[in-house]
Motif scaffolding. Sequence first.
Motif, PDB file in Angstrom:
ATOM      1  N   ASP A 319     -44.740  15.157 -30.994  1.00 49.58           N
ATOM      2  CA  ASP A 319     -45.428  15.468 -32.238  1.00 49.58           C
ATOM      3  C   ASP A 319     -46.933  15.378 -31.762  1.00 49.58           C
ATOM      4  OD1 ASP A 319     -43.287  15.816 -33.821  1.00 49.58           O
ATOM      5  OD2 ASP A 319     -43.747  14.185 -34.907  1.00 49.58           O
ATOM      6  N   THR A 320     -47.310  14.267 -30.943  1.00 52.79           N
ATOM      7  CA  THR A 320     -48.564  14.205 -30.499  1.00 52.79           C
ATOM      8  C   THR A 320     -48.747  15.435 -29.435  1.00 52.79           C
ATOM      9  OG1 THR A 320     -48.518  11.769 -30.507  1.00 52.79           O
ATOM     10  CG2 THR A 320     -50.282  12.761 -28.854  1.00 52.79           C
ATOM     11  N   VAL A 321     -47.878  15.664 -28.705  1.00 49.29           N
ATOM     12  CA  VAL A 321     -48.109  16.797 -27.756  1.00 49.29           C
ATOM     13  C   VAL A 321     -48.196  18.088 -28.322  1.00 49.29           C
ATOM     14  CG1 VAL A 321     -46.893  18.220 -25.821  1.00 49.29           C
ATOM     15  CG2 VAL A 321     -46.856  15.612 -25.859  1.00 49.29           C
ATOM     16  N   LEU A 322     -47.271  18.460 -29.299  1.00 52.91           N
ATOM     17  CA  LEU A 322     -47.218  19.655 -29.975  1.00 52.91           C
ATOM     18  C   LEU A 322     -48.536  19.996 -30.918  1.00 52.91           C
ATOM     19  CD1 LEU A 322     -43.690  19.651 -31.610  1.00 52.91           C
ATOM     20  CD2 LEU A 322     -44.719  21.300 -29.863  1.00 52.91           C
ATOM     21  N   SER A 323     -49.063  18.690 -31.382  1.00 55.88           N
ATOM     22  CA  SER A 323     -50.366  18.651 -32.200  1.00 55.88           C
ATOM     23  C   SER A 323     -51.692  19.228 -31.215  1.00 55.88           C
ATOM     24  CB  SER A 323     -50.806  17.235 -32.718  1.00 55.88           C
ATOM     25  OG  SER A 323     -52.016  17.346 -33.560  1.00 55.88           O
ATOM     26  N   LEU A 324     -51.676  18.439 -29.915  1.00 53.98           N
ATOM     27  CA  LEU A 324     -52.580  18.970 -29.099  1.00 53.98           C
ATOM     28  C   LEU A 324     -52.833  20.282 -28.593  1.00 53.98           C
ATOM     29  CD1 LEU A 324     -52.499  15.581 -26.896  1.00 53.98           C
ATOM     30  CD2 LEU A 324     -54.522  16.286 -28.040  1.00 53.98           C
ATOM     31  N   LEU A 325     -51.341  20.872 -28.340  1.00 57.11           N
ATOM     32  CA  LEU A 325     -51.045  22.183 -27.853  1.00 57.11           C
ATOM     33  C   LEU A 325     -51.586  23.034 -29.124  1.00 57.11           C
ATOM     34  CD1 LEU A 325     -47.571  21.904 -26.160  1.00 57.11           C
ATOM     35  CD2 LEU A 325     -49.897  22.151 -25.106  1.00 57.11           C
ATOM     36  N   ALA A 326     -51.131  22.935 -30.431  1.00 54.80           N
ATOM     37  CA  ALA A 326     -51.556  23.803 -31.390  1.00 54.80           C
ATOM     38  C   ALA A 326     -52.895  23.785 -31.635  1.00 54.80           C
ATOM     39  CB  ALA A 326     -50.808  23.219 -32.678  1.00 54.80           C
ATOM     40  N   SER A 327     -53.663  22.810 -31.364  1.00 51.55           N
ATOM     41  CA  SER A 327     -55.198  22.739 -31.563  1.00 51.55           C
ATOM     42  C   SER A 327     -55.971  23.428 -30.411  1.00 51.55           C
ATOM     43  CB  SER A 327     -55.725  21.061 -31.468  1.00 51.55           C
ATOM     44  OG  SER A 327     -55.490  20.548 -30.610  1.00 51.55           O
ATOM     45  N   GLY A 328     -55.216  23.705 -29.270  1.00 55.05           N
ATOM     46  CA  GLY A 328     -55.837  24.058 -28.320  1.00 55.05           C
ATOM     47  C   GLY A 328     -56.564  23.371 -27.326  1.00 55.05           C
ATOM     48  N   LYS A 329     -56.610  21.876 -27.947  1.00 55.78           N
ATOM     49  CA  LYS A 329     -57.266  20.978 -26.898  1.00 55.78           C
ATOM     50  C   LYS A 329     -56.508  20.602 -25.725  1.00 55.78           C
ATOM     51  CE  LYS A 329     -58.877  18.386 -30.919  1.00 55.78           C
ATOM     52  NZ  LYS A 329     -58.869  17.061 -31.967  1.00 55.78           N
ATOM     53  N   LEU A 330     -55.277  20.918 -25.613  1.00 57.09           N
ATOM     54  CA  LEU A 330     -54.515  20.689 -24.227  1.00 57.09           C
ATOM     55  C   LEU A 330     -53.940  22.023 -24.050  1.00 57.09           C
ATOM     56  CD1 LEU A 330     -52.863  19.045 -22.417  1.00 57.09           C
ATOM     57  CD2 LEU A 330     -51.088  18.776 -24.000  1.00 57.09           C
ATOM     58  N   GLN A 331     -54.236  22.686 -22.641  1.00 59.17           N
ATOM     59  CA  GLN A 331     -53.979  23.910 -22.105  1.00 59.17           C
ATOM     60  C   GLN A 331     -53.126  23.318 -20.974  1.00 59.17           C
ATOM     61  OE1 GLN A 331     -55.074  26.760 -23.417  1.00 59.17           O
ATOM     62  NE2 GLN A 331     -56.126  25.892 -24.908  1.00 59.17           N
ATOM     63  N   ALA A 332     -51.820  23.731 -21.253  1.00 59.84           N
ATOM     64  CA  ALA A 332     -50.784  23.079 -20.091  1.00 59.84           C
ATOM     65  C   ALA A 332     -50.003  24.209 -19.597  1.00 59.84           C
ATOM     66  CB  ALA A 332     -50.082  21.897 -20.656  1.00 59.84           C
ATOM     67  N   GLU A 333     -50.131  25.539 -19.982  1.00 61.13           N
ATOM     68  CA  GLU A 333     -49.398  26.384 -19.283  1.00 61.13           C
ATOM     69  C   GLU A 333     -49.267  26.641 -18.022  1.00 61.13           C
ATOM     70  OE1 GLU A 333     -47.407  28.714 -21.077  1.00 61.13           O
ATOM     71  OE2 GLU A 333     -47.871  28.375 -23.156  1.00 61.13           O
ATOM     72  N   ARG A 334     -50.418  26.066 -17.282  1.00 60.84           N
ATOM     73  CA  ARG A 334     -50.376  26.235 -15.901  1.00 60.84           C
ATOM     74  C   ARG A 334     -49.291  25.232 -15.197  1.00 60.84           C
ATOM     75  NH1 ARG A 334     -56.458  23.904 -14.683  1.00 60.84           N
ATOM     76  NH2 ARG A 334     -56.468  22.783 -16.678  1.00 60.84           N
ATOM     77  N   LEU A 335     -48.975  24.156 -15.995  1.00 60.56           N
ATOM     78  CA  LEU A 335     -48.062  23.214 -15.310  1.00 60.56           C
ATOM     79  C   LEU A 335     -46.514  24.139 -14.995  1.00 60.56           C
ATOM     80  CD1 LEU A 335     -48.557  20.095 -17.457  1.00 60.56           C
ATOM     81  CD2 LEU A 335     -49.439  20.530 -14.896  1.00 60.56           C
ATOM     82  N   ILE A 336     -46.336  25.022 -15.663  1.00 62.31           N
ATOM     83  CA  ILE A 336     -45.149  25.658 -15.395  1.00 62.31           C
ATOM     84  C   ILE A 336     -45.380  26.702 -14.088  1.00 62.31           C
ATOM     85  CG2 ILE A 336     -43.201  27.190 -16.211  1.00 62.31           C
ATOM     86  CD1 ILE A 336     -43.813  24.836 -17.734  1.00 62.31           C
ATOM     87  N   THR A 337     -44.897  25.813 -12.900  1.00 62.74           N
ATOM     88  CA  THR A 337     -45.120  26.753 -11.894  1.00 62.74           C
ATOM     89  C   THR A 337     -43.787  27.657 -11.190  1.00 62.74           C
ATOM     90  OG1 THR A 337     -44.371  24.647 -10.633  1.00 62.74           O
ATOM     91  CG2 THR A 337     -46.710  25.004 -10.791  1.00 62.74           C
ATOM     92  N   HIS A 338     -42.801  27.019 -11.648  1.00 64.06           N
ATOM     93  CA  HIS A 338     -41.484  27.988 -11.213  1.00 64.06           C
ATOM     94  C   HIS A 338     -40.522  28.282 -12.257  1.00 64.06           C
ATOM     95  CE1 HIS A 338     -42.792  26.320  -7.571  1.00 64.06           C
ATOM     96  NE2 HIS A 338     -41.889  26.716  -7.053  1.00 64.06           N
ATOM     97  N   ARG A 339     -40.194  29.545 -12.116  1.00 62.72           N
ATOM     98  CA  ARG A 339     -39.159  30.250 -13.269  1.00 62.72           C
ATOM     99  C   ARG A 339     -38.012  30.717 -12.619  1.00 62.72           C
ATOM    100  NH1 ARG A 339     -44.501  30.725 -14.637  1.00 62.72           N
ATOM    101  NH2 ARG A 339     -45.119  30.242 -16.787  1.00 62.72           N
ATOM    102  N   PHE A 340     -36.869  30.355 -13.068  1.00 64.03           N
ATOM    103  CA  PHE A 340     -35.516  31.096 -12.383  1.00 64.03           C
ATOM    104  C   PHE A 340     -34.577  31.643 -13.413  1.00 64.03           C
ATOM    105  CE2 PHE A 340     -36.924  27.345  -9.942  1.00 64.03           C
ATOM    106  CZ  PHE A 340     -37.009  27.708  -8.767  1.00 64.03           C
ATOM    107  N   ALA A 341     -33.745  32.513 -13.196  1.00 61.28           N
ATOM    108  CA  ALA A 341     -32.791  32.906 -13.796  1.00 61.28           C
ATOM    109  C   ALA A 341     -31.548  32.094 -13.800  1.00 61.28           C
ATOM    110  CB  ALA A 341     -32.397  34.362 -13.397  1.00 61.28           C
ATOM    111  N   LEU A 342     -30.974  32.061 -14.997  1.00 56.16           N
ATOM    112  CA  LEU A 342     -29.588  31.233 -15.080  1.00 56.16           C
ATOM    113  C   LEU A 342     -28.743  31.570 -13.685  1.00 56.16           C
ATOM    114  CD1 LEU A 342     -28.165  28.857 -16.608  1.00 56.16           C
ATOM    115  CD2 LEU A 342     -27.191  30.717 -18.318  1.00 56.16           C
ATOM    116  N   ASP A 343     -28.539  32.815 -13.535  1.00 57.09           N
ATOM    117  CA  ASP A 343     -27.882  33.005 -12.408  1.00 57.09           C
ATOM    118  C   ASP A 343     -28.140  32.215 -10.989  1.00 57.09           C
ATOM    119  OD1 ASP A 343     -26.062  34.802 -13.950  1.00 57.09           O
ATOM    120  OD2 ASP A 343     -27.158  36.763 -13.074  1.00 57.09           O
TER     121      ASP A 343
END
Length: 366
Positions: A319-343
């Motif tokens: 809940d703390t994380v979601l609140s920080l993300l919703a407020s824009g105070k935490l910008q964490a999208e750049r932590l996602i460095t790798h994306r793969f298909a289920l295959d």
Amino acid sequence: MSEMKAARAHKGSDVLHLERVPVPEPGEHDVLVRVAAAGLAPSTMKLLAAGMFRHLPTVPGHEAAGTVERVGSGVDPALLGRRVRVHPMLSCGECGYCTSDRQQMCAEAAMIGQGAFGTGALELYARYHDGGLAEFVRAPHWLIDEIPDNVSFDLAAKVHDLGNAVRALKCAGDLGAATVVVTAATGTMGTATIMLAEHFGIGRLVLVGRSAERLRAARELVPHLRADTIALEDLGPDWQTAGGLTARIRELVPAGPEAVLDYLPGGPGGEQALRSLANGGVFVHMGGNPAPIAVPMRETMLGCWRFVGTRACTRGDTDTVLSLLASGKLQAERLITHRFALDDIGAALTALNERSEPMWMGVIRP
């Protein structure tokens, strides 16, 4: 929609198998989520090997986000079509642990799509052991969180890991403007902690990792916070037996750090970081290191040190994380460095475990 693609773990196998399986049928109090992103976790295959998955075959994946596809008769139909994440922690909801924001300590504690840790009957786990490495996942409605519009499905799938970092930071207590050592700083938990440090008032970080190059990238996550780095590869060949990490931390912080958040999964680095603590310092371990710590109790007494072991996070943490993300105070999208298909689940798990290239957080997109 009678069948779906899923990655399944089987008894005696050290790989996940792509299969066609029935789509889970939601019960009265359930929600069926069409998975848009599922988190990759290095613990998955380790827990499988350790026998922590009690129901096999099963679909791993304790981090999942997507869109509500169907709901049971006892669930508000307004949830249909909503963007949500699945909070994976199953517990009884009534014991002293559950009512004091410590659900992971409940006797019924287990995780959707991961292992069972509790000592009770684990009846909820029997129903909800299948996780998010599939096209659909079923969960009880009380474990569904709507995600803010400004948060992607990829990041929503990794809210649990950010929650784990919140849990470790909370376990360290009121840090004020403290100096905090973070080990395994270039991994998932380390980078999550770095991103959250300013929100917990930390004054200075000392980041410990294997590679100087990877540490430089992690250091850039907090450009406005003082942060020093220690690359284990630069400590010399005998650092593990000669206390090289302790000495280097004390060179940077002569009086010692007020806290160490240790995510190292093995080796003597955690113990050496512990020995660097200031008087009254706290050591929080969340790395699952099997190595014993050979610190005399007298030494911990003289240093007035606290040692805290912790695992997983709570609903309060996420809940703390979601609140920080919703407020824009935490910008964490750049932590996602790798994306793969289920295959490509096999290649994804190999990349995650070997980390031959830098990887902070990875997700699967079914």
